[in-house]
Design a protein around this motif. Structure first.
Motif, short mmCIF file in Angstrom:
data_model
loop_
_atom_site.label_atom_id
_atom_site.label_comp_id
_atom_site.label_asym_id
_atom_site.label_seq_id
_atom_site.Cartn_x
_atom_site.Cartn_y
_atom_site.Cartn_z
N VAL A 1 -74.58 -44.13 -5.96
CA VAL A 1 -73.88 -44.23 -4.67
C VAL A 1 -74.36 -43.19 -3.67
N PRO A 2 -74.40 -41.87 -4.01
CA PRO A 2 -74.94 -40.92 -3.03
C PRO A 2 -76.42 -41.13 -2.75
N ALA A 3 -77.19 -41.61 -3.76
CA ALA A 3 -78.61 -41.87 -3.52
C ALA A 3 -78.78 -42.96 -2.46
N VAL A 4 -77.96 -44.00 -2.54
CA VAL A 4 -78.04 -45.08 -1.55
C VAL A 4 -77.63 -44.56 -0.17
N LEU A 5 -76.58 -43.75 -0.12
CA LEU A 5 -76.13 -43.20 1.16
C LEU A 5 -77.18 -42.30 1.79
N ILE A 6 -77.95 -41.56 0.95
CA ILE A 6 -78.99 -40.68 1.48
C ILE A 6 -80.19 -41.48 1.95
N CYS A 7 -80.56 -42.51 1.21
CA CYS A 7 -81.75 -43.29 1.55
C CYS A 7 -81.48 -44.33 2.64
N LEU A 8 -80.21 -44.65 2.87
CA LEU A 8 -79.89 -45.69 3.84
C LEU A 8 -80.36 -45.36 5.26
N PRO A 9 -80.17 -44.13 5.77
CA PRO A 9 -80.69 -43.85 7.12
C PRO A 9 -82.19 -44.03 7.25
N VAL A 10 -82.94 -43.64 6.21
CA VAL A 10 -84.39 -43.82 6.25
C VAL A 10 -84.74 -45.30 6.29
N PHE A 11 -84.01 -46.10 5.51
CA PHE A 11 -84.26 -47.54 5.52
C PHE A 11 -83.90 -48.15 6.87
N LEU A 12 -82.83 -47.68 7.48
CA LEU A 12 -82.45 -48.18 8.81
C LEU A 12 -83.48 -47.79 9.86
N ILE A 13 -84.05 -46.58 9.74
CA ILE A 13 -85.12 -46.18 10.66
C ILE A 13 -86.32 -47.11 10.51
N LEU A 14 -86.67 -47.42 9.28
CA LEU A 14 -87.82 -48.29 9.03
C LEU A 14 -87.58 -49.69 9.58
#
Length: 328
Positions: A61-74
């Protein structure tokens, strides 16, 4: 005549009814105990599997929350401007409602990257400004911080522990505390609005000294004593033994230094007036729905070198953090 406790002619022992009952009860008891043991093992395995999956879910869950902004930027960097306007209209207008976002754009495009890389020369000016600042700072820290860390680790003189404790205290001070004094000193030296105003204070940072010190302290001192007995000079011991054996702490300091100085924000804003001298971390145009995709593309390109360096130096970074926590 064959007695009950003797073997018959066929070799099969004769047992009375009580003996057969006791044998059957013993076998039944052993079977029950074996089944109970098997059930306990199964329960332990199931409980271990449940704990494993629960821990994996708690970390996911925290891993997804951390990686989600990077994925949204992409995804935002390859999104069409009109589509982005439709999603971000409640933010950039006085309208009501909530923003929407799609993980996969309906009309993906690379127009933002094309504009950034082929039609924006100022982007490359700021990019090379960042490269210049980071390389000069790291080179200066190698020349200043690493010998200082070696001196703290290899030579035990009176007052060295107190001086190193002072270094640690200085490392804990945020930039806001020393900003005014740094500004006065740089202005007195006529270094304001130059890259030297960013490079010189960072060269004398205490963080690389602290991390390199941990790597040098992990080397057994008996090796240095043996080298001195064999006639090796202090410079040779430092170059041939200290640097190779303490490279984990040194490389971890370089990795952390790159990540820190690649993302400089406050120092350039405080000491640099000309935008042509700014690093890439400050290159974000005025955000509107027309330039949001362009800004996300610039953010993603800025992220690539930092992510590349982190992946290459992750192992050394972990070792350096371990060394920094060792007790003397």
């Amino acid at each position: 005549m064959v007695r009950p406790w003797q073997d018959s002619e066929e070799g099969v022992p004769w047992r009375t009814g009580d003996e057969l009952s006791r044998v059957s009860a013993g076998r039944l008891k052993r079977e029950i105990m074996e089944r109970q043991g098997n059930m306990l093992q199964v329960k332990k395995r199931l409980w271990g599997a449940v704990r494993k999956y629960v821990a994996a879910g708690a970390l996911l869950v925290p891993a997804v929350l951390i990686c989600l902004p990077v994925f949204l930027i992409l995804t935002g960097s390859v999104m069409d401007s009109l589509e982005m306007k439709q999603y971000l209209l409640p933010v950039f207008s006085d309208g009501e409602g909530y923003i929407r976002w799609k993980l996969v754009p309906d009309y993906p495009t690379f127009e933002h990257y094309g504009r950034l890389l082929f039609m924006t020369p100022s982007f490359f000016v700021l990019f090379w400004n960042s490269v210049k600042l980071v390389l000069c700072i790291l080179a200066g820290q190698l020349l200043v911080g690493v010998p200082a860390a070696w001196a703290f680790a290899a030579y035990q003189v009176r007052g060295s522990r107190a001086l190193f404790a002072l270094y640690v205290v200085l490392m804990l001070l945020p930039f806001q505390v020393t900003m005014l004094s740094s500004y006065l000193v740089l202005d007195r030296l006529a270094l304001m609005n130059t890259h030297a105003a960013i490079i010189l204070p960072a060269v004398f940072s205490t963080l690389p000294i602290f991390l390199s010190y941990g790597g040098f302290r992990a080397i057994p001192p008996q090796l240095f004593e043996a080298a001195r007995i064999d006639g090796a000079s202090e410079v040779r011991i430092f170059l041939t033994m200290g640097l190779p054996l303490g490279k984990s702490g040194l490389l971890s300091a370089m990795v952390l230094g790159f990540l820190e100085y690649w993302n400089l924000m406050e120092q350039p804003l405080a000491f640099l007036e000309e935008k042509a001298l700014w690093p890439l971390s400050l290159y974000l145009p005025e955000i509107s729905w027309l330039q949001a995709g362009f800004a996300l593309g610039a953010s993603f390109v800025t992220l690539i070198p930092a992510a590349f360096v982190f992946v290459l130096g992750q192992d050394y970074l972990e070792q350096g953090i371990v060394y920094s926590g060792l007790k003397e």
